[in-house]
Scaffold this active site. Structure first.
Site, PDB file in Angstrom:
ATOM      1  N   LYS A 175       0.762  -0.924  -0.021  1.00  0.00           N
ATOM      2  CA  LYS A 175      -0.080   0.121   0.145  1.00  0.00           C
ATOM      3  C   LYS A 175       0.879   1.336   0.057  1.00  0.00           C
ATOM      4  O   LYS A 175       0.541   2.199  -0.788  1.00  0.00           O
ATOM      5  CB  LYS A 175      -0.898  -0.232   1.355  1.00  0.00           C
ATOM      6  CG  LYS A 175      -1.471   1.216   1.642  1.00  0.00           C
ATOM      7  CD  LYS A 175      -2.674   1.885   0.710  1.00  0.00           C
ATOM      8  CE  LYS A 175      -2.746   3.238   1.012  1.00  0.00           C
ATOM      9  NZ  LYS A 175      -4.088   3.821   0.485  1.00  0.00           N
ATOM     10  N   CYS A 182      -3.217  10.824   1.863  1.00  0.00           N
ATOM     11  CA  CYS A 182      -2.595   9.699   1.426  1.00  0.00           C
ATOM     12  C   CYS A 182      -1.230   9.682   0.822  1.00  0.00           C
ATOM     13  O   CYS A 182      -0.034   9.548   1.225  1.00  0.00           O
ATOM     14  CB  CYS A 182      -3.390   9.019   0.381  1.00  0.00           C
ATOM     15  SG  CYS A 182      -5.036   8.792   0.720  1.00  0.00           S
TER      16      CYS A 182
HETATM   17  N1  SAJ Z   1      -1.688  15.371  -8.550  1.00  0.00           N
HETATM   18  C1  SAJ Z   1      -0.668  16.204  -9.394  1.00  0.00           C
HETATM   19  N2  SAJ Z   1      -0.215  15.455 -10.722  1.00  0.00           N
HETATM   20  C2  SAJ Z   1      -0.932  14.111 -11.157  1.00  0.00           C
HETATM   21  C3  SAJ Z   1      -1.805  13.384 -10.297  1.00  0.00           C
HETATM   22  C4  SAJ Z   1      -2.101  13.967  -9.226  1.00  0.00           C
HETATM   23  O1  SAJ Z   1      -0.085  16.953  -9.069  1.00  0.00           O
HETATM   24  O2  SAJ Z   1      -0.361  13.914 -12.334  1.00  0.00           O
HETATM   25  C5  SAJ Z   1      -1.796  15.751  -7.218  1.00  0.00           C
HETATM   26  C6  SAJ Z   1      -3.491  15.925  -7.038  1.00  0.00           C
HETATM   27  O3  SAJ Z   1      -3.706  17.224  -7.590  1.00  0.00           O
HETATM   28  C7  SAJ Z   1      -3.476  15.793  -5.607  1.00  0.00           C
HETATM   29  C8  SAJ Z   1      -2.453  14.832  -5.139  1.00  0.00           C
HETATM   30  O4  SAJ Z   1      -1.672  14.786  -6.283  1.00  0.00           O
HETATM   31  O5  SAJ Z   1      -3.066  17.078  -4.922  1.00  0.00           O
HETATM   32  C9  SAJ Z   1      -3.071  13.353  -4.978  1.00  0.00           C
HETATM   33  O6  SAJ Z   1      -4.199  13.093  -5.798  1.00  0.00           O
HETATM   34  P1  SAJ Z   1      -4.435  11.680  -6.732  1.00  0.00           P
HETATM   35  O7  SAJ Z   1      -5.838  11.724  -7.271  1.00  0.00           O
HETATM   36  O8  SAJ Z   1      -3.210  11.085  -7.174  1.00  0.00           O
HETATM   37  O9  SAJ Z   1      -4.718  10.642  -5.340  1.00  0.00           O
HETATM   38  P2  SAJ Z   1      -5.480  10.708  -3.834  1.00  0.00           P
HETATM   39  O10 SAJ Z   1      -4.465  10.909  -2.711  1.00  0.00           O
HETATM   40  O11 SAJ Z   1      -6.641  11.284  -4.035  1.00  0.00           O
HETATM   41  O12 SAJ Z   1      -5.407   9.098  -3.751  1.00  0.00           O
HETATM   42  C10 SAJ Z   1      -4.673   8.006  -3.629  1.00  0.00           C
HETATM   43  C11 SAJ Z   1      -4.888   7.107  -4.651  1.00  0.00           C
HETATM   44  N3  SAJ Z   1      -3.444   6.505  -4.963  1.00  0.00           N
HETATM   45  C12 SAJ Z   1      -3.088   6.071  -5.965  1.00  0.00           C
HETATM   46  O13 SAJ Z   1      -3.453   6.337  -7.003  1.00  0.00           O
HETATM   47  C13 SAJ Z   1      -1.752   5.304  -5.922  1.00  0.00           C
HETATM   48  C14 SAJ Z   1      -5.765   6.187  -4.193  1.00  0.00           C
HETATM   49  O14 SAJ Z   1      -5.995   5.031  -4.779  1.00  0.00           O
HETATM   50  C15 SAJ Z   1      -5.464   5.650  -2.610  1.00  0.00           C
HETATM   51  O15 SAJ Z   1      -6.599   5.045  -2.135  1.00  0.00           O
HETATM   52  C16 SAJ Z   1      -5.455   6.904  -1.695  1.00  0.00           C
HETATM   53  O16 SAJ Z   1      -4.375   7.645  -2.164  1.00  0.00           O
HETATM   54  C17 SAJ Z   1      -5.321   6.323  -0.415  1.00  0.00           C
HETATM   55  O17 SAJ Z   1      -6.189   6.336   0.345  1.00  0.00           O
HETATM   56  O18 SAJ Z   1      -3.978   6.066  -0.021  1.00  0.00           O
END
Ligand code: SAJ
Length: 418
Positions: free
Chosen positions: A215, A269
């Protein structure tokens, strides 16, 4: 034959993960008791209401409560399965803080009668599930805990990390594959029976520490890749290149997929979990630590850029669009946008900052206490601004007519208006 779950489930922690888990079980006929230390949360769920915004969750909660399948209380009941879904924050020194997990174990221990499964869903450092087994064993010396024996213990302990994406929780809860790690094989099988009730993805059985680490690796993988995109955005700025164009071109290669730069990484996360790996092996986690530092620095860089742009004006006004940590949700936890607005407002106390965030109706406390920051409808904020800073890629902002931005300095941290 796969074991079939039969019995009552108690879910400790009615937050973003616990409540949706409670609901998907309840809507499939399982009797579920939701437990939370927060009385307001318990009262809301008992009325069939949801204390936060997540698509399709509210209707499912009110349905499960009115069918009598889901109830909520502050007391841990006797049950056949216990799911711990409480926060695991980190301390100032980036160490995992397991105090909420420990307190959940302390409340479960007196209820154990023999045969139950205790499942830790909270994201945790390697070894945390075994620690839960030890805590339960110490509190109940009359029972055989699974870490003490490869034979038949009196209760079972497993780790089953949640992996759902906020905004798509109700879909991904059911469709994602699920990793189930047991202190023993039997523990994993016991826990898997519960997830088989609703999970349509694969259920992958393993040991508890591998499940914990897997995870953390998922989120570190994403953090490192976003850090690459964010580092490229700084390099491109310096070299006078358009980072979006550079990434678009590079991504035409069949084996390249650079992610999207942004104002930083928020949420509870990706901005947190990699630290648990760093904490477990500080000397060796060089790339993972650096990625965290790059992503954590990005909001301060954005704030500095905005501050530099204000120098061109005599009495400028700034609009900051978006506060949530990502698009189309109301979640402000660890949001880089909040830090950016706060940085600018503190550095330039005389500067008027109008914030637009359609998903909240009041500013979070750290911004509400600043006299030069106020919340406005997007049209108002943009109209009065000399500088428009786009911080979140909400659909509503994507659709903003470009004519409204004419003649203004635009700083688009998400690349949606190019
Ligand atoms: N972000 C970027 N660039 C990108 C993608 C995301 O700057 O290309 C930023 C987003 O704006 C945000 C952050 O990263 O601020 C995280 O967003 P996210 O949508 O990637 O992820 P989370 O935190 O909402 O959810 C993640 C997910 N993990 C993965 O995709 C590996 C989700 O599946 C997990 O369940 C969750 O973390 C968790 O609970 O751990």
């Amino acid at each position: 034959m796969d074991e079939v779950f039969d019995g009552t489930v108690a879910i400790l922690g009615l937050g973003y993960i616990g409540l949706p888990t409670a609901v998907v079980l309840a809507t499939r006929g399982v009797q579920v008791v939701g437990v939370d230390v927060n009385e307001a949360t318990v009262a809301a769920v008992a009325r069939g209401e949801v204390p936060f915004v997540e698509p399709d969750l509210a209707v499912a909660v009110s349905g499960a409560v009115s069918m009598g399948r889901l109830s909520a209380t502050t007391e841990v009941p006797e049950a056949e399965a216990y799911v711990i879904a409480v926060p695991t924050p980190f301390t100032e020194g980036h160490e995992a803080d397991l105090s909420f997990v420990r307190s959940a174990a302390e409340r479960i221990a007196p209820r154990l009668r023999g045969g139950e499964v205790v499942i830790l869903e909270s994201t945790s450092p390697p070894g945390a599930s075994e620690q839960v087994s030890r805590w339960l064993g110490e509190l109940r010396p009359d029972l055989v805990a699974p870490h003490m024996s490869e034979g038949v213990p009196d209760f079972h302990v497993a780790h089953c990390p949640e992996r759902v994406l906020p905004g798509r929780i109700m879909i991904e809860m059911v469709t994602n594959d699920r990793v189930v790690g047991g202190i023993t094989r039997r523990c994993a099988e016991k826990a898997a029976a519960l997830y088989r009730v609703f999970c349509q993805g694969k259920i992958l059985l393993t040991d508890a520490a591998s499940a914990e680490m897997a995870k953390l690796v998922e989120n570190a993988y994403r953090d490192v890749n976003i850090a690459l995109a964010n580092e490229l955005s700084l390099i491109s700025e310096e070299l006078n290149l358009d980072v979006w164009e550079v990434i678009r071109l590079a991504n035409h290669h069949p084996r390249v997929n650079v992610l999207t730069p942004g104002p930083g990484v928020g949420g509870h996360c990706i901005a947190v979990d990699p630290w648990f790996i760093v904490g477990a092996a500080p000397e060796l986690s060089r790339l993972i630590r650096t990625a965290r530092e790059i992503n954590d620095h990005k909001p301060h860089h954005v704030a500095e850029q905005v501050i530099a742009k204000t120098a061109r004006f005599r009495d400028p006004s700034v609009a900051c669009l978006g506060l949530s940590y990502k698009a189309n949700i109301d979640d402000l936890r660890e949001s880089p946008a909040v830090d950016i607005v706060s940085d600018i407002a503190r550095a330039l106390p005389g500067l008027e900052i109008r914030v637009a965030e359609p998903f909240v109706d009041r500013l979070p406390d750290e911004l509400g206490s600043l006299p030069n920051v106020s919340l406005h409808p997007v049209a108002d904020a943009v109209e009065k601004a000399d500088i428009v800073v786009l911080l979140v890629d909400h659909d509503l902002f994507r659709g903003l007519s470009r004519s409204r931005l004419a003649g203004k300095v635009v700083y688009d941290t998400r690349g949606i208006w190019r």
